[in-house]
Design a protein around this motif. Structure first.
Motif, PDB file in Angstrom:
ATOM      1  N   ARG A  75      62.757 -29.514 -39.969  1.00 39.43           N
ATOM      2  CA  ARG A  75      63.219 -29.221 -41.319  1.00 39.43           C
ATOM      3  C   ARG A  75      63.835 -30.469 -41.930  1.00 39.43           C
ATOM      4  O   ARG A  75      64.444 -31.294 -41.233  1.00 39.43           O
ATOM      5  CB  ARG A  75      64.215 -28.076 -41.327  1.00 39.43           C
ATOM      6  CG  ARG A  75      65.499 -28.330 -40.550  1.00 39.43           C
ATOM      7  CD  ARG A  75      66.480 -27.194 -40.740  1.00 39.43           C
ATOM      8  NE  ARG A  75      67.700 -27.419 -39.989  1.00 39.43           N
ATOM      9  CZ  ARG A  75      68.808 -26.703 -40.162  1.00 39.43           C
ATOM     10  NH1 ARG A  75      68.827 -25.727 -41.050  1.00 39.43           N
ATOM     11  NH2 ARG A  75      69.889 -26.965 -39.444  1.00 39.43           N
ATOM     12  N   LYS A  76      63.681 -30.609 -43.238  1.00 36.52           N
ATOM     13  CA  LYS A  76      64.210 -31.760 -43.972  1.00 36.52           C
ATOM     14  C   LYS A  76      65.260 -31.271 -44.954  1.00 36.52           C
ATOM     15  O   LYS A  76      65.000 -30.363 -45.752  1.00 36.52           O
ATOM     16  CB  LYS A  76      63.078 -32.461 -44.725  1.00 36.52           C
ATOM     17  CG  LYS A  76      63.490 -33.750 -45.407  1.00 36.52           C
ATOM     18  CD  LYS A  76      62.460 -34.192 -46.424  1.00 36.52           C
ATOM     19  CE  LYS A  76      62.634 -33.449 -47.725  1.00 36.52           C
ATOM     20  NZ  LYS A  76      61.808 -33.964 -48.846  1.00 36.52           N
ATOM     21  N   ILE A  77      66.462 -31.860 -44.876  1.00 38.36           N
ATOM     22  CA  ILE A  77      67.568 -31.438 -45.741  1.00 38.36           C
ATOM     23  C   ILE A  77      68.240 -32.687 -46.328  1.00 38.36           C
ATOM     24  O   ILE A  77      68.540 -33.637 -45.597  1.00 38.36           O
ATOM     25  CB  ILE A  77      68.618 -30.630 -44.958  1.00 38.36           C
ATOM     26  CG1 ILE A  77      67.983 -29.392 -44.321  1.00 38.36           C
ATOM     27  CG2 ILE A  77      69.759 -30.211 -45.874  1.00 38.36           C
ATOM     28  CD1 ILE A  77      68.954 -28.575 -43.494  1.00 38.36           C
ATOM     29  N   ALA A  83      59.119 -35.375 -41.215  1.00 40.64           N
ATOM     30  CA  ALA A  83      59.462 -33.980 -40.951  1.00 40.64           C
ATOM     31  C   ALA A  83      58.216 -33.111 -40.871  1.00 40.64           C
ATOM     32  O   ALA A  83      58.096 -32.233 -40.005  1.00 40.64           O
ATOM     33  CB  ALA A  83      60.401 -33.458 -42.040  1.00 40.64           C
ATOM     34  N   ARG A  84      57.272 -33.370 -41.762  1.00 39.84           N
ATOM     35  CA  ARG A  84      56.035 -32.579 -41.770  1.00 39.84           C
ATOM     36  C   ARG A  84      55.239 -32.810 -40.489  1.00 39.84           C
ATOM     37  O   ARG A  84      54.741 -31.859 -39.883  1.00 39.84           O
ATOM     38  CB  ARG A  84      55.203 -32.953 -42.994  1.00 39.84           C
ATOM     39  CG  ARG A  84      53.935 -32.127 -43.186  1.00 39.84           C
ATOM     40  CD  ARG A  84      53.188 -32.613 -44.403  1.00 39.84           C
ATOM     41  NE  ARG A  84      54.033 -32.522 -45.591  1.00 39.84           N
ATOM     42  CZ  ARG A  84      53.879 -33.287 -46.667  1.00 39.84           C
ATOM     43  NH1 ARG A  84      52.938 -34.234 -46.683  1.00 39.84           N
ATOM     44  NH2 ARG A  84      54.660 -33.131 -47.710  1.00 39.84           N
ATOM     45  N   THR A 133      60.025 -37.010 -45.643  1.00 43.04           N
ATOM     46  CA  THR A 133      59.113 -35.892 -45.888  1.00 43.04           C
ATOM     47  C   THR A 133      57.915 -35.959 -44.962  1.00 43.04           C
ATOM     48  O   THR A 133      57.520 -34.953 -44.344  1.00 43.04           O
ATOM     49  CB  THR A 133      58.643 -35.898 -47.353  1.00 43.04           C
ATOM     50  OG1 THR A 133      59.776 -35.780 -48.215  1.00 43.04           O
ATOM     51  CG2 THR A 133      57.673 -34.756 -47.622  1.00 43.04           C
ATOM     52  N   ARG A 178      66.720 -31.944 -34.648  1.00 45.30           N
ATOM     53  CA  ARG A 178      65.832 -30.939 -35.231  1.00 45.30           C
ATOM     54  C   ARG A 178      65.918 -30.911 -36.750  1.00 45.30           C
ATOM     55  O   ARG A 178      65.188 -30.149 -37.395  1.00 45.30           O
ATOM     56  CB  ARG A 178      66.186 -29.545 -34.683  1.00 45.30           C
ATOM     57  CG  ARG A 178      66.245 -29.446 -33.175  1.00 45.30           C
ATOM     58  CD  ARG A 178      65.011 -30.007 -32.495  1.00 45.30           C
ATOM     59  NE  ARG A 178      63.784 -29.314 -32.906  1.00 45.30           N
ATOM     60  CZ  ARG A 178      62.559 -29.767 -32.663  1.00 45.30           C
ATOM     61  NH1 ARG A 178      62.398 -30.936 -32.062  1.00 45.30           N
ATOM     62  NH2 ARG A 178      61.507 -29.064 -33.039  1.00 45.30           N
ATOM     63  N   THR A 179      66.807 -31.700 -37.327  1.00 46.00           N
ATOM     64  CA  THR A 179      66.950 -31.757 -38.782  1.00 46.00           C
ATOM     65  C   THR A 179      66.799 -33.201 -39.245  1.00 46.00           C
ATOM     66  O   THR A 179      67.466 -34.097 -38.722  1.00 46.00           O
ATOM     67  CB  THR A 179      68.320 -31.226 -39.233  1.00 46.00           C
ATOM     68  OG1 THR A 179      68.448 -29.862 -38.820  1.00 46.00           O
ATOM     69  CG2 THR A 179      68.477 -31.315 -40.741  1.00 46.00           C
TER      70      THR A 179
END
Length: 217
Positions: A141-143, A135-136, A132, A107-108
């Protein structure tokens, strides 16, 4: 003679045109060169998803969109070496399709950080750009979890075993969530993915899935 108000210097014009092309995309297919966009339906149909991806230490599994040849290879080179931001879109689109087929659990989203000098010369971190877009599209979520911990030698001239040794301990990670999706452009021997996976696990990740645009045999 002084230039008039409407005059644009040739160097400025060329730089503006390169920037516009990098952002808006090409007029020709990366595979056949026909007009109509970055990847025409025919060239896309000739690209194959890799089979029997080998296991990589510290990584639970690898998901790759395409084999590294033809139009897929050209798109990666455009993104990584050609300064073409638009190339991230068709690559990320197919990466997300491959993730959907495989049943992605993470999920990340994070990414393999590029070397500072390469990213500065290119104007962006190509793996971050892919992360990016991925994730979009997937609603994740992008970390930025990873960073370089020490300098390493260039991998290109090294054999597989040497690549793993060269990258051992090369990355460190911030405290990580339990399920992480690690994004990169290409996986070859898996040395980079393994080193990143090791850092993520040391930082708390229990599961690391690698999602890449291409597998290079």
């Amino acid at each position: 003679m002084r230039a008039g108000a409407g005059f644009v210097a040739p160097t400025v014009y060329r730089a503006a045109m390169r920037l516009a092309s990098s952002l808006l995309g090409p007029l020709k297919c990366a595979g056949c060169g026909r007009r109509g966009g970055p990847l025409c339906p025919l060239c896309r149909s000739h690209l194959n998803a890799p089979e029997n991806l080998a296991g990589i230490p510290e990584v639970d599994r690898v998901i790759a969109a395409w084999e590294h040849h033809g139009a897929a290879r050209n798109l990666v080179l455009d993104l990584k070496l050609g300064g073409a931001r638009w190339a991230a879109d068709p690559l990320a689109e197919e990466m997300c399709a491959a993730a959907a087929r495989a049943g992605l659990r993470g999920r990340t989203v994070t990414w393999v950080p590029g070397r500072r000098g390469d990213a500065a010369q290119r104007g962006y971190d190509h793996a971050e750009l892919l992360a990016t877009r991925v994730a979009r599209r997937l609603g994740l979520r992008k970390i930025p979890l990873l960073r370089w911990a020490r300098p390493v030698s260039d991998q290109a001239s090294l054999a597989a075993r040497e690549r793993f040794a060269n990258l051992t301990g090369a990355f460190s990670a911030r405290p990580s969530p339990p399920d992480v999706v690690l994004v990169d452009d290409v996986v070859t021997t898996g040395a980079t993915a393994s080193a990143c996976g090791s850092a993520l696990r040391a930082a708390g990740a229990a599961r690391v899935e690698v999602l890449v645009a291409c597998r290079r045999s």
